[in-house]
Design a protein around this motif. Sequence first.
Motif, PDB file in Angstrom:
ATOM      1  N   ASP A   5       2.774 -12.143  -6.652  1.00  0.00           N
ATOM      2  CA  ASP A   5       4.027 -11.479  -6.985  1.00  0.00           C
ATOM      3  C   ASP A   5       4.150 -10.205  -6.145  1.00  0.00           C
ATOM      4  OD1 ASP A   5       6.247 -10.269  -8.001  1.00  0.00           O
ATOM      5  OD2 ASP A   5       5.631 -10.355 -10.103  1.00  0.00           O
ATOM      6  N   PRO A   6       4.831 -10.285  -4.990  1.00  0.00           N
ATOM      7  CA  PRO A   6       4.974  -9.110  -4.130  1.00  0.00           C
ATOM      8  C   PRO A   6       6.161  -8.218  -4.490  1.00  0.00           C
ATOM      9  CG  PRO A   6       5.899 -11.017  -3.031  1.00  0.00           C
ATOM     10  CD  PRO A   6       5.375 -11.504  -4.374  1.00  0.00           C
ATOM     11  N   THR A   7       6.695  -8.368  -5.708  1.00  0.00           N
ATOM     12  CA  THR A   7       7.865  -7.612  -6.121  1.00  0.00           C
ATOM     13  C   THR A   7       7.692  -6.111  -5.902  1.00  0.00           C
ATOM     14  OG1 THR A   7       8.352  -9.296  -7.788  1.00  0.00           O
ATOM     15  CG2 THR A   7       9.422  -7.148  -8.048  1.00  0.00           C
ATOM     16  N   GLY A   8       6.488  -5.592  -6.129  1.00  0.00           N
ATOM     17  CA  GLY A   8       6.253  -4.167  -6.052  1.00  0.00           C
ATOM     18  C   GLY A   8       6.433  -3.559  -4.677  1.00  0.00           C
ATOM     19  N   ILE A   9       6.451  -4.382  -3.642  1.00  0.00           N
ATOM     20  CA  ILE A   9       6.623  -3.856  -2.285  1.00  0.00           C
ATOM     21  C   ILE A   9       7.926  -4.322  -1.640  1.00  0.00           C
ATOM     22  CG2 ILE A   9       5.384  -5.742  -1.111  1.00  0.00           C
ATOM     23  CD1 ILE A   9       4.157  -3.585   0.738  1.00  0.00           C
ATOM     24  N   VAL A  10       8.480  -5.418  -2.118  1.00  0.00           N
ATOM     25  CA  VAL A  10       9.614  -6.040  -1.428  1.00  0.00           C
ATOM     26  C   VAL A  10      10.850  -5.142  -1.394  1.00  0.00           C
ATOM     27  CG1 VAL A  10      11.316  -7.901  -1.581  1.00  0.00           C
ATOM     28  CG2 VAL A  10       8.890  -8.429  -1.716  1.00  0.00           C
ATOM     29  N   ASP A  31      16.291 -11.717  -1.110  1.00  0.00           N
ATOM     30  CA  ASP A  31      16.228 -12.146  -2.511  1.00  0.00           C
ATOM     31  C   ASP A  31      15.949 -13.639  -2.606  1.00  0.00           C
ATOM     32  OD1 ASP A  31      16.385 -11.744  -5.296  1.00  0.00           O
ATOM     33  OD2 ASP A  31      18.460 -12.463  -5.304  1.00  0.00           O
ATOM     34  N   GLU A  32      16.608 -14.416  -1.765  1.00  0.00           N
ATOM     35  CA  GLU A  32      16.396 -15.865  -1.776  1.00  0.00           C
ATOM     36  C   GLU A  32      14.964 -16.236  -1.399  1.00  0.00           C
ATOM     37  OE1 GLU A  32      19.280 -17.312   0.936  1.00  0.00           O
ATOM     38  OE2 GLU A  32      20.988 -16.966  -0.405  1.00  0.00           O
ATOM     39  N   VAL A  33      14.363 -15.465  -0.498  1.00  0.00           N
ATOM     40  CA  VAL A  33      13.012 -15.767  -0.019  1.00  0.00           C
ATOM     41  C   VAL A  33      11.941 -15.275  -0.986  1.00  0.00           C
ATOM     42  CG1 VAL A  33      11.306 -15.233   1.777  1.00  0.00           C
ATOM     43  CG2 VAL A  33      13.661 -15.816   2.413  1.00  0.00           C
ATOM     44  N   PHE A  34      12.120 -14.053  -1.535  1.00  0.00           N
ATOM     45  CA  PHE A  34      11.036 -13.397  -2.267  1.00  0.00           C
ATOM     46  C   PHE A  34      11.181 -13.394  -3.784  1.00  0.00           C
ATOM     47  CE2 PHE A  34      10.624 -11.528   1.961  1.00  0.00           C
ATOM     48  CZ  PHE A  34       9.239 -11.520   2.132  1.00  0.00           C
ATOM     49  N   SER A  91      -1.303  -3.954  -6.306  1.00  0.00           N
ATOM     50  CA  SER A  91      -1.725  -5.334  -6.087  1.00  0.00           C
ATOM     51  C   SER A  91      -0.529  -6.278  -6.184  1.00  0.00           C
ATOM     52  CB  SER A  91      -2.770  -5.731  -7.127  1.00  0.00           C
ATOM     53  OG  SER A  91      -3.134  -7.095  -6.988  1.00  0.00           O
ATOM     54  N   THR A  92      -0.599  -7.381  -5.446  1.00  0.00           N
ATOM     55  CA  THR A  92       0.439  -8.415  -5.536  1.00  0.00           C
ATOM     56  C   THR A  92       0.007  -9.551  -6.452  1.00  0.00           C
ATOM     57  OG1 THR A  92      -0.429  -9.536  -3.568  1.00  0.00           O
ATOM     58  CG2 THR A  92       1.340  -7.929  -3.241  1.00  0.00           C
ATOM     59  N   LEU A 136       1.522  -6.073   4.698  1.00  0.00           N
ATOM     60  CA  LEU A 136       1.772  -4.710   4.232  1.00  0.00           C
ATOM     61  C   LEU A 136       1.195  -4.500   2.833  1.00  0.00           C
ATOM     62  CD1 LEU A 136       5.478  -4.323   5.402  1.00  0.00           C
ATOM     63  CD2 LEU A 136       3.517  -3.086   6.330  1.00  0.00           C
ATOM     64  N   ALA A 137       1.340  -5.493   1.975  1.00  0.00           N
ATOM     65  CA  ALA A 137       0.813  -5.398   0.613  1.00  0.00           C
ATOM     66  C   ALA A 137      -0.709  -5.314   0.616  1.00  0.00           C
ATOM     67  CB  ALA A 137       1.273  -6.596  -0.213  1.00  0.00           C
ATOM     68  N   ALA A 138      -1.353  -6.046   1.521  1.00  0.00           N
ATOM     69  CA  ALA A 138      -2.811  -5.984   1.627  1.00  0.00           C
ATOM     70  C   ALA A 138      -3.261  -4.592   2.060  1.00  0.00           C
ATOM     71  CB  ALA A 138      -3.306  -7.039   2.611  1.00  0.00           C
ATOM     72  N   GLU A 139      -2.492  -3.975   2.971  1.00  0.00           N
ATOM     73  CA  GLU A 139      -2.797  -2.606   3.388  1.00  0.00           C
ATOM     74  C   GLU A 139      -2.603  -1.632   2.232  1.00  0.00           C
ATOM     75  OE1 GLU A 139      -3.674   0.674   6.013  1.00  0.00           O
ATOM     76  OE2 GLU A 139      -4.244  -1.429   5.822  1.00  0.00           O
ATOM     77  N   ALA A 140      -1.548  -1.824   1.453  1.00  0.00           N
ATOM     78  CA  ALA A 140      -1.311  -0.968   0.291  1.00  0.00           C
ATOM     79  C   ALA A 140      -2.441  -1.109  -0.725  1.00  0.00           C
ATOM     80  CB  ALA A 140       0.032  -1.306  -0.349  1.00  0.00           C
ATOM     81  N   GLU A 141      -2.916  -2.313  -0.922  1.00  0.00           N
ATOM     82  CA  GLU A 141      -4.024  -2.541  -1.850  1.00  0.00           C
ATOM     83  C   GLU A 141      -5.289  -1.845  -1.362  1.00  0.00           C
ATOM     84  OE1 GLU A 141      -6.194  -6.194  -4.284  1.00  0.00           O
ATOM     85  OE2 GLU A 141      -4.499  -6.589  -2.952  1.00  0.00           O
ATOM     86  N   ARG A 142      -5.529  -1.894  -0.045  1.00  0.00           N
ATOM     87  CA  ARG A 142      -6.713  -1.249   0.528  1.00  0.00           C
ATOM     88  C   ARG A 142      -6.628   0.270   0.365  1.00  0.00           C
ATOM     89  NH1 ARG A 142      -8.251   1.592   4.653  1.00  0.00           N
ATOM     90  NH2 ARG A 142      -6.157   1.651   5.582  1.00  0.00           N
ATOM     91  N   VAL A 143      -5.498   0.862   0.746  1.00  0.00           N
ATOM     92  CA  VAL A 143      -5.348   2.314   0.684  1.00  0.00           C
ATOM     93  C   VAL A 143      -5.409   2.820  -0.759  1.00  0.00           C
ATOM     94  CG1 VAL A 143      -3.762   4.244   1.153  1.00  0.00           C
ATOM     95  CG2 VAL A 143      -4.059   2.419   2.845  1.00  0.00           C
ATOM     96  N   SER A 144      -4.910   2.045  -1.692  1.00  0.00           N
ATOM     97  CA  SER A 144      -4.862   2.465  -3.100  1.00  0.00           C
ATOM     98  C   SER A 144      -6.120   2.085  -3.874  1.00  0.00           C
ATOM     99  CB  SER A 144      -3.642   1.853  -3.792  1.00  0.00           C
ATOM    100  OG  SER A 144      -3.790   0.443  -3.899  1.00  0.00           O
TER     101      SER A 144
END
Length: 266
Positions: free
Chosen positions: A109-114, A53-56, A101-102, A88-96
């Motif tokens: 905003d990487p909230t959707g994967i964190v 939480d402190e980092v992201f 997207s972040t 990991l988020a970049a891979e999710a963006e590619r597959v989807s």
Amino acid sequence: MADPVAGSAQAPAAVRRVEETMGTVFSFDVRGGEPAAVRAALDEATAELRRVDEVFSTYREDSEVSRLARGETTLARCVPEVAEVLELAAEAERVSDGWFSTAYRGRLDPTGIVKGWAVECAARRVAAAGATGVSVNGGGDVQLLGTPGTGRPWRVGVSDPLRPGGLAAVVSAAGARELAVATSGSAERGAHIVDPRTGRPAVTDLVSVTVVAARLTWADCWATAAFARGAREGLRWLESLDGVEGLLVTAGGEVRCTGGLAARLG
């Protein structure tokens, strides 16, 4: 939202823990293993959730992700987990095909994967301490490892978005050493899922998408992406993913499922 459902057969004594952080509640249900080792691993896992939480956190001005988004630091200067999550988020963006997207209104905003990633990491940390069964529920998204007892699978109740207090389905982890259940939707948090094409809240015919997969990191991403696509395209896309099943509920109360979901219900 999903919740583990307990069975009635004999099971190892449970060690449970609840932690509030990242704006939600994380609950641990751990079976088997040496109690002292399990409790030490739980201490480490909950401490790590607070550090994540402190980092992201995008709500903390001093978090590494906030500073990175403002250009005040570089990826190389951030802790290694930031690069791991963004990869990991970049891979999710590619597959989807870009439906996950972040980039939120032009800002990182990487909230959707964190959260899904953090829950999965926490579950694996506890399992590595010798537990034979681990369930970690982070705000309704669940990572399951092992089993709660001999001949007993973990079971997860999926909330019905149109009937508060009711269940849309019960997912069984029978035969799976690891299974994750994640739900995205508008029933509880309103229109918070963003359409990456417009940067605005996604307007679809869906109220919820529940995804079942081995890893919560991906299940969480795929539920978000499928919701943004809408019922028809979301279901078609989920059907194309290996080892992934989905349950979609429309605003009109129609339930649509991938072809293999029935084998996971019970």
